[in-house]
Design a protein around this motif. Structure first.
Motif, PDB file in Angstrom:
ATOM      1  N   TYR A   1      95.109  73.828 106.306  1.00  0.00           N
ATOM      2  CA  TYR A   1      93.993  74.736 106.567  1.00  0.00           C
ATOM      3  C   TYR A   1      94.298  76.127 106.007  1.00  0.00           C
ATOM      4  O   TYR A   1      95.445  76.455 105.681  1.00  0.00           O
ATOM      5  CB  TYR A   1      93.694  74.828 108.067  1.00  0.00           C
ATOM      6  N   PHE A   2      93.234  76.956 105.924  1.00  0.00           N
ATOM      7  CA  PHE A   2      93.354  78.367 105.592  1.00  0.00           C
ATOM      8  C   PHE A   2      92.623  79.130 106.682  1.00  0.00           C
ATOM      9  O   PHE A   2      91.544  78.735 107.121  1.00  0.00           O
ATOM     10  CB  PHE A   2      92.722  78.673 104.225  1.00  0.00           C
TER      11      PHE A   2
ATOM     12  N   LYS B   1      87.269  85.436 113.376  1.00  0.00           N
ATOM     13  CA  LYS B   1      88.148  84.518 112.657  1.00  0.00           C
ATOM     14  C   LYS B   1      87.341  83.629 111.717  1.00  0.00           C
ATOM     15  O   LYS B   1      86.234  83.197 112.070  1.00  0.00           O
ATOM     16  CB  LYS B   1      88.920  83.642 113.654  1.00  0.00           C
ATOM     17  N   LEU B   2      87.903  83.361 110.550  1.00  0.00           N
ATOM     18  CA  LEU B   2      87.290  82.470 109.568  1.00  0.00           C
ATOM     19  C   LEU B   2      88.271  81.349 109.287  1.00  0.00           C
ATOM     20  O   LEU B   2      89.475  81.584 109.158  1.00  0.00           O
ATOM     21  CB  LEU B   2      86.960  83.230 108.285  1.00  0.00           C
ATOM     22  N   PHE B   3      87.754  80.129 109.167  1.00  0.00           N
ATOM     23  CA  PHE B   3      88.634  78.962 109.072  1.00  0.00           C
ATOM     24  C   PHE B   3      88.107  77.979 108.032  1.00  0.00           C
ATOM     25  O   PHE B   3      86.903  77.730 107.949  1.00  0.00           O
ATOM     26  CB  PHE B   3      88.686  78.284 110.447  1.00  0.00           C
ATOM     27  N   HIS B   4      89.022  77.432 107.231  1.00  0.00           N
ATOM     28  CA  HIS B   4      88.667  76.387 106.262  1.00  0.00           C
ATOM     29  C   HIS B   4      89.637  75.223 106.411  1.00  0.00           C
ATOM     30  O   HIS B   4      90.857  75.416 106.349  1.00  0.00           O
ATOM     31  CB  HIS B   4      88.723  76.917 104.831  1.00  0.00           C
TER      32      HIS B   4
ATOM     33  N   LEU C   1      84.302  78.784 107.738  1.00  0.00           N
ATOM     34  CA  LEU C   1      83.503  78.790 108.958  1.00  0.00           C
ATOM     35  C   LEU C   1      83.972  79.856 109.929  1.00  0.00           C
ATOM     36  O   LEU C   1      85.170  80.106 110.067  1.00  0.00           O
ATOM     37  CB  LEU C   1      83.591  77.420 109.651  1.00  0.00           C
ATOM     38  N   GLU C   2      83.016  80.474 110.631  1.00  0.00           N
ATOM     39  CA  GLU C   2      83.379  81.374 111.718  1.00  0.00           C
ATOM     40  C   GLU C   2      83.754  80.544 112.938  1.00  0.00           C
ATOM     41  O   GLU C   2      83.089  79.555 113.250  1.00  0.00           O
ATOM     42  CB  GLU C   2      82.203  82.273 112.088  1.00  0.00           C
ATOM     43  N   ILE C   3      84.807  80.952 113.627  1.00  0.00           N
ATOM     44  CA  ILE C   3      85.170  80.258 114.860  1.00  0.00           C
ATOM     45  C   ILE C   3      85.146  81.266 115.997  1.00  0.00           C
ATOM     46  O   ILE C   3      85.291  82.465 115.777  1.00  0.00           O
ATOM     47  CB  ILE C   3      86.542  79.563 114.757  1.00  0.00           C
TER      48      ILE C   3
END
Length: 538
Positions: free
Chosen positions: A466-467, A476-479, A448-450
């Motif tokens: 998380y990654f 930023k990208l977040f998983h 996901l973009e944050i």
């Protein structure tokens, strides 16, 4: 069975740069698959000559996706929008109209309002009036089962949207924007609200549409302002998102609150409501977040240096860094650390060459004390991590490279912030972002973009796996890792043909060299990094 989400693109001011926009859309669709719709807010036409538009209007060129646009925001471009109720402007390009509701075959509900705010009578052809906004609200909100709409499209920002949220940059939301649009957003409760005109990108933290403990939970709203197409600063003008229409969603899923949700920026209460005034966010609390639906603000201690750069009259005494429960390969005081790889040491953090790096200058930012992840770091350590990031960006930029950072807080015990340089000649930042998103989709990883100005601490709780990827643009990208996660995912993406094209180096164990070679590389990095070393002044 879960409904398949629609894949949509939203775009800011096109300003007549149709080829730039549609070529970018083609590139995205080639890499990530087809999208269902493109929604354009702001100025679709510009002051440029009409030659480019004529090619689309006459069918010589064709938009690669069904595109819906808002109307004129100035007198100069009114001529392009002949029918106030909307019409087809060219093949695959449709003008939605002055105001109204577009409901797709899927049930997706998009409310649109063209133009800029005007209190004049008669209302100019490129503006909307209080009466227009009132009629839209009445038409939609009058039904007793009304919960909100899926998407709201306006060209101006809503006034006060920055209240209680993350910084909106140079745009002062107490002065800029439309109070009528704020009123419309308050009544319609869109799940997504897109706007433009301010030549910048701003993704506000999601805000809630109910009063905690006083009203039943409702869905959150995400406001996204987009920049102008092809802007030289490379600010984001295209936003991809997936959405299941509200009417097809389970009620419990619809009202789930994001962990970084804030108060409603347009909320009125008490005396202010009776006087018809909006509540401005207090100066000192404008960036305060309201986490996890708690009433108490989850404040974090500031470092001893205030926002004006002045030191506190009572600076804190430095704390002893936390110690590991057992042997650790990365705590600097540990005998297990391979000290020949260390290339720079600060007060709270240090830099080390990555063992088996993707390149000779692949480095790690590591805390000196024992911290598991970025989320666990104390304020003074975070501050020094940011200094190292900035120094490395300057260093790599001077060598014709951009740097990509990622962290995997999963099956690891000590924070390792990976910093990998990518030659500018290899690919653009958007290509790197697309590669991460594409490979994530292929492996059923929800990346996901944050918001750019968000802190990971606002999204992940201590102890959560998380990654996380940070691009050189600040995107930023977040998983959030729930079960399993491929340990080499970050390396695999960067080593892929699309980026560094060294797929044989995706596993660090295949890239190890002798200690003598590592010492040579470390000496070279130390020497090259010297002009950018901020620790020598401290």
């Amino acid at each position: 069975m879960a409904e398949k989400p629609l894949r949509l693109l939203a775009c800011g001011d096109v300003e007549g740069k149709f080829d730039v926009l549609f070529n970018r859309v083609r590139a995205i669709q080639k890499k990530s698959g087809n999208f269902d719709l493109l929604l354009c807010v702001g100025n679709f036409f510009g002051s440029t000559p009409d030659a480019e538009w004529e090619e689309y209007k006459t069918g010589v060129k064709k938009a690669p996706i069904q595109t819906y646009v808002l109307g004129a925001n100035n007198q100069e471009t009114v001529k392009y929008f002949q029918d106030a109720d909307g019409c087809e402007l060219a093949e695959n390009i449709t003008y939605l109209g002055r105001k109204g509701v577009f409901t797709g075959s899927s049930g997706l509900q998009i409310v649109y309002l063209s133009g800029t705010e005007s209190l004049q009578e008669p209302v100019p052809g490129h503006s909307f009036s209080p009466k227009d906004v009132s009629s839209l609200r009445t038409m939609l909100c009058a039904t007793p089962q009304f919960k909100g709409v899926d998407v709201l499209l306006t060209s101006p920002w809503p006034k006060y949207v920055g209240n209680f949220g993350n910084s909106s940059g140079e745009v002062d939301t107490k002065k800029c924007g439309s109070a009528l649009v704020s009123s419309l957003a308050t009544g319609l409760k869109p799940r997504y609200h897109f706007a433009a005109l301010e030549k910048t990108y701003y993704e506000r933290l999601p805000y809630r549409n109910h009063i905690v403990l006083q009203e039943n939970a409702q869905h959150a709203t995400r406001f996204i302002a987009l920049a102008n197409v092809g802007n030289p600063e490379k600010k984001k003008y295209l936003y991809a998102f997936s959405i299941v229409p509200m009417k097809l969603m389970d009620a419990a899923d619809l009202v789930k609150q994001p962990p970084d949700v804030t108060e409603n920026p347009y909320r009125k209460s008490g005396k202010e409501a009776s006087m018809g005034k909006h509540i401005p966010a207090p100066e000192e609390e404008s960036a305060c977040q309201f986490f996890f639906d708690l009433n108490e603000r989850q404040g974090r201690k500031r470092s001893s240096t205030g926002r004006d750069g002045k030191s506190s009259p009572h600076p804190k005494q430095p704390r002893k860094p936390p110690q590991p429960p057992g042997p650790c390969w990365f705590c600097l005081a540990s005998p297990e650390v391979e000290k020949h790889l260390v290339v720079n040491i600060g007060t709270h953090c240090y830099l080390a060459l990555a063992k088996g790096g993707l390149s000779d200058d692949h480095v790690l930012i590591l805390p000196i004390g024992h911290y598991q992840s970025v989320v666990d770091l104390s304020a003074e350590v975070v501050e020094e991590v940011e200094k190292y990031k900035a120094a490395l960006r300057r260093f790599f930029k001077s060598r014709g490279k951009r740097c990509i950072l990622f962290e995997r807080n999963y099956k690891s015990h000590h924070l390792q912030l990976q910093v990998i340089p990518v030659p500018l000649s290899r690919c653009a930042t958007d290509d790197i972002k697309d590669a991460f998103i594409t490979q994530a989709q292929e492996q059923q990883i929800e990346l996901l973009e944050i918001p750019e100005h968000s802190d990971i601490k606002q999204i992940a709780q201590p102890g959560a796996a998380y990654f996380y990827v940070e691009l050189d643009t600040g995107e930023k990208l977040f998983h959030r890792i729930k079960k399993n996660f491929p340990l080499q995912f970050g390396r695999e993406v960067l080593a892929s043909e699309a980026i560094l094209n060294i797929p044989d180096k995706s596993d660090w164990r295949q890239c190890q060299t002798s200690k003598e070679e590592e010492e040579t590389l470390a000496r070279r990095f130390r020497k090259d990094f010297e002009p950018f070393d901020f620790t020598v002044d401290e």
